[in-house]
Design a protein around this motif. Structure first.
Motif, PDB file in Angstrom:
ATOM      1  N   PRO A   4       0.836  -1.201   0.000  1.00 57.61           N
ATOM      2  CA  PRO A   4       0.000   0.000   0.000  1.00 57.61           C
ATOM      3  C   PRO A   4       0.872   1.253   0.000  1.00 57.61           C
ATOM      4  N   ARG A   5       0.377   2.271  -0.623  1.00 55.50           N
ATOM      5  CA  ARG A   5       1.136   3.532  -0.714  1.00 55.50           C
ATOM      6  C   ARG A   5       1.476   4.044   0.677  1.00 55.50           C
ATOM      7  N   GLU A   6       2.732   4.389   0.841  1.00 49.14           N
ATOM      8  CA  GLU A   6       3.220   4.935   2.110  1.00 49.14           C
ATOM      9  C   GLU A   6       2.743   6.370   2.272  1.00 49.14           C
ATOM     10  N   THR A   7       2.571   6.766   3.528  1.00 55.84           N
ATOM     11  CA  THR A   7       2.188   8.139   3.838  1.00 55.84           C
ATOM     12  C   THR A   7       3.402   8.880   4.375  1.00 55.84           C
ATOM     13  N   ALA A   8       3.651  10.045   3.806  1.00 50.47           N
ATOM     14  CA  ALA A   8       4.772  10.863   4.267  1.00 50.47           C
ATOM     15  C   ALA A   8       4.462  11.436   5.644  1.00 50.47           C
ATOM     16  N   LEU A   9       5.487  11.463   6.474  1.00 52.74           N
ATOM     17  CA  LEU A   9       5.373  12.058   7.803  1.00 52.74           C
ATOM     18  C   LEU A   9       5.629  13.558   7.702  1.00 52.74           C
ATOM     19  N   SER A  10       5.147  14.291   8.696  1.00 53.00           N
ATOM     20  CA  SER A  10       5.409  15.731   8.702  1.00 53.00           C
ATOM     21  C   SER A  10       6.875  15.983   9.059  1.00 53.00           C
ATOM     22  N   GLU A  11       7.357  17.152   8.703  1.00 55.53           N
ATOM     23  CA  GLU A  11       8.727  17.536   9.029  1.00 55.53           C
ATOM     24  C   GLU A  11       8.945  17.473  10.547  1.00 55.53           C
ATOM     25  N   ALA A  12       7.969  17.932  11.318  1.00 52.56           N
ATOM     26  CA  ALA A  12       8.074  17.909  12.784  1.00 52.56           C
ATOM     27  C   ALA A  12       8.148  16.475  13.310  1.00 52.56           C
ATOM     28  N   GLU A  13       7.361  15.564  12.741  1.00 55.91           N
ATOM     29  CA  GLU A  13       7.396  14.161  13.171  1.00 55.91           C
ATOM     30  C   GLU A  13       8.763  13.540  12.883  1.00 55.91           C
ATOM     31  N   VAL A  14       9.291  13.805  11.706  1.00 55.71           N
ATOM     32  CA  VAL A  14      10.598  13.247  11.311  1.00 55.71           C
ATOM     33  C   VAL A  14      11.691  13.799  12.213  1.00 55.71           C
ATOM     34  N   THR A  15      11.705  15.092  12.399  1.00 55.05           N
ATOM     35  CA  THR A  15      12.731  15.732  13.225  1.00 55.05           C
ATOM     36  C   THR A  15      12.692  15.201  14.655  1.00 55.05           C
ATOM     37  N   GLN A  16      11.501  15.081  15.219  1.00 57.16           N
ATOM     38  CA  GLN A  16      11.378  14.561  16.584  1.00 57.16           C
ATOM     39  C   GLN A  16      11.844  13.113  16.659  1.00 57.16           C
ATOM     40  N   TRP A  17      11.436  12.288  15.696  1.00 59.82           N
ATOM     41  CA  TRP A  17      11.819  10.875  15.707  1.00 59.82           C
ATOM     42  C   TRP A  17      13.335  10.742  15.609  1.00 59.82           C
ATOM     43  N   LEU A  18      13.939  11.501  14.714  1.00 59.05           N
ATOM     44  CA  LEU A  18      15.389  11.433  14.574  1.00 59.05           C
ATOM     45  C   LEU A  18      16.088  11.866  15.856  1.00 59.05           C
ATOM     46  N   SER A  19      15.636  12.937  16.473  1.00 55.50           N
ATOM     47  CA  SER A  19      16.303  13.411  17.695  1.00 55.50           C
ATOM     48  C   SER A  19      16.178  12.395  18.824  1.00 55.50           C
ATOM     49  N   GLU A  20      15.092  11.653  18.856  1.00 53.89           N
ATOM     50  CA  GLU A  20      14.887  10.652  19.904  1.00 53.89           C
ATOM     51  C   GLU A  20      15.561   9.320  19.609  1.00 53.89           C
ATOM     52  N   ASN A  21      15.729   8.993  18.346  1.00 52.62           N
ATOM     53  CA  ASN A  21      16.200   7.652  17.979  1.00 52.62           C
ATOM     54  C   ASN A  21      17.526   7.611  17.228  1.00 52.62           C
ATOM     55  N   LEU A  22      17.770   8.578  16.368  1.00 49.97           N
ATOM     56  CA  LEU A  22      18.980   8.589  15.541  1.00 49.97           C
ATOM     57  C   LEU A  22      19.536  10.003  15.466  1.00 49.97           C
ATOM     58  N   PRO A  23      20.102  10.498  16.549  1.00 45.66           N
ATOM     59  CA  PRO A  23      20.554  11.893  16.562  1.00 45.66           C
ATOM     60  C   PRO A  23      21.671  12.206  15.568  1.00 45.66           C
TER      61      PRO A  23
END
Length: 123
Positions: A4-23
């Motif tokens: 199924p077509r993937e849904t893009a995350l918001s810039e804020a969601e990506v930035t937060q996820w990266l800071s918490e998981n892959l800084p």
């Protein structure tokens, strides 16, 4: 292989996820990116091959730019026109494998400090 077509995350969601998981990864120009510093061309090729294996197994393909002593990995889901969970999870797996080092008290000694055998320049 289709899914199924993937849904893009918001810039804020990506930035937060990266800071918490892959800084060490960053969001820049619509891609998530990470530059690995290597000790030599041999090490650079090993990183490229490892990333290639992981990406192929995940059926999700990064852009890679390389030079003598560094490799930049960039991920985006083109069909979603943005960053998706696929990109984040592949980045997590790449980081897990490339940045892995044996435990100091384990059975593996790790790469020698001798420059002839140097590999990744760990953060």
């Amino acid at each position: 292989m289709t899914s199924p077509r993937e849904t893009a995350l918001s810039e804020a969601e990506v930035t937060q996820w990266l800071s918490e998981n892959l800084p060490q990864w960053r969001l820049e120009d619509g891609w998530i990116r990470r530059t690995y510093k290597t000790a030599s061309w041999k090490s650079t090729l090993m990183v490229i091959t490892t990333v290639g294996h992981l990406a192929e197994a995940a059926w999700h393909h990064p852009d890679i730019t390389a030079s003598y002593a560094w490799v930049e990995v960039r991920l985006v889901t083109h069909s979603a026109k943005g960053i998706t969970r696929k990109d984040l999870e592949l980045a997590r797996k790449i980081e897990e494998v490339i940045a892995w080092q044996p435990a100091k008290d384990g059975v593996f000694e790790g790469t020698p400090s001798d420059q002839r055998f140097a590999y990744i320049k760990y953060d």
